[in-house]
Design a protein around this motif. Structure first.
Motif, PDB file in Angstrom:
ATOM      1  N   TYR A   1       0.843  -1.190   0.000  1.00 55.95           N
ATOM      2  CA  TYR A   1       0.000   0.000   0.000  1.00 55.95           C
ATOM      3  C   TYR A   1       0.878   1.239   0.000  1.00 55.95           C
ATOM      4  N   LYS A   2       0.506   2.220  -0.798  1.00 55.51           N
ATOM      5  CA  LYS A   2       1.247   3.487  -0.855  1.00 55.51           C
ATOM      6  C   LYS A   2       0.245   4.636  -0.830  1.00 55.51           C
ATOM      7  N   ILE A   3       0.582   5.702  -0.091  1.00 55.75           N
ATOM      8  CA  ILE A   3      -0.261   6.896  -0.074  1.00 55.75           C
ATOM      9  C   ILE A   3       0.452   7.982  -0.870  1.00 55.75           C
ATOM     10  N   SER A   4      -0.319   8.782  -1.597  1.00 56.88           N
ATOM     11  CA  SER A   4       0.265   9.766  -2.510  1.00 56.88           C
ATOM     12  C   SER A   4       1.015  10.880  -1.787  1.00 56.88           C
ATOM     13  N   HIS A   5       0.557  11.288  -0.619  1.00 64.04           N
ATOM     14  CA  HIS A   5       1.199  12.364   0.147  1.00 64.04           C
ATOM     15  C   HIS A   5       1.218  11.968   1.621  1.00 64.04           C
ATOM     16  N   SER A   6       2.330  12.209   2.291  1.00 66.38           N
ATOM     17  CA  SER A   6       2.375  11.879   3.711  1.00 66.38           C
ATOM     18  C   SER A   6       2.515  13.119   4.586  1.00 66.38           C
TER      19      SER A   6
ATOM     20  N   ASN B   1      -4.800  16.467  -4.076  1.00 67.71           N
ATOM     21  CA  ASN B   1      -5.547  15.210  -4.113  1.00 67.71           C
ATOM     22  C   ASN B   1      -4.752  14.091  -3.458  1.00 67.71           C
ATOM     23  N   LEU B   2      -5.374  13.422  -2.487  1.00 66.63           N
ATOM     24  CA  LEU B   2      -4.801  12.238  -1.852  1.00 66.63           C
ATOM     25  C   LEU B   2      -5.338  10.992  -2.542  1.00 66.63           C
ATOM     26  N   TYR B   3      -4.508   9.987  -2.670  1.00 64.31           N
ATOM     27  CA  TYR B   3      -4.991   8.702  -3.145  1.00 64.31           C
ATOM     28  C   TYR B   3      -4.083   7.606  -2.615  1.00 64.31           C
ATOM     29  N   ILE B   4      -4.606   6.401  -2.615  1.00 65.32           N
ATOM     30  CA  ILE B   4      -3.869   5.239  -2.138  1.00 65.32           C
ATOM     31  C   ILE B   4      -3.801   4.221  -3.264  1.00 65.32           C
ATOM     32  N   THR B   5      -2.633   3.610  -3.402  1.00 60.43           N
ATOM     33  CA  THR B   5      -2.496   2.519  -4.364  1.00 60.43           C
ATOM     34  C   THR B   5      -2.164   1.233  -3.617  1.00 60.43           C
TER      35      THR B   5
ATOM     36  N   LYS C   1      -4.684   2.156  -8.208  1.00 58.62           N
ATOM     37  CA  LYS C   1      -5.365   3.158  -7.387  1.00 58.62           C
ATOM     38  C   LYS C   1      -6.630   2.578  -6.768  1.00 58.62           C
TER      39      LYS C   1
END
Length: 90
Positions: A27-32, A44-48, A53
């Motif tokens: 799992y990765k989050i676009s911004h921390s 925009n935040l998103y998770i892959t 996505k």
């Protein structure tokens, strides 16, 4: 560079993250960590997961006077301060 789980555990232990992913680190989050400069600024935040996505994600804000977040993960500055944007996904 710290690995993903070590860095996330550190954030949880220090109280910066209230919800954390479990699993294999795919799992990765676009911004921390984001600093916004003016009210109305947004990102925009998103998770892959495994590079895909995730679409079934529910976002929250710890303080709507500082930041709002919509169903699509768009975070908008609404005031001065610090807010945490936790999430729950399927």
């Amino acid at each position: 560079m710290e690995n993903y789980h070590t860095a996330l555990k550190k954030l949880v232990d220090e109280g910066y993250v209230k919800y954390a992913f479990s699993g294999d680190g795919s799992y990765k989050i676009s911004h921390s960590d984001v600093t916004m400069s003016y009210i109305g600024e947004y990102f925009n935040l998103y998770i892959t997961h495994d590079g895909v996505k995730m679409t079934e994600v529910t976002w929250f804000t710890s303080d709507s006077n500082v930041a709002s977040v919509n169903d699509m993960g768009v975070v908008t500055a609404t005031g001065v301060g610090t807010a945490t944007i936790p999430t729950v996904g399927d």
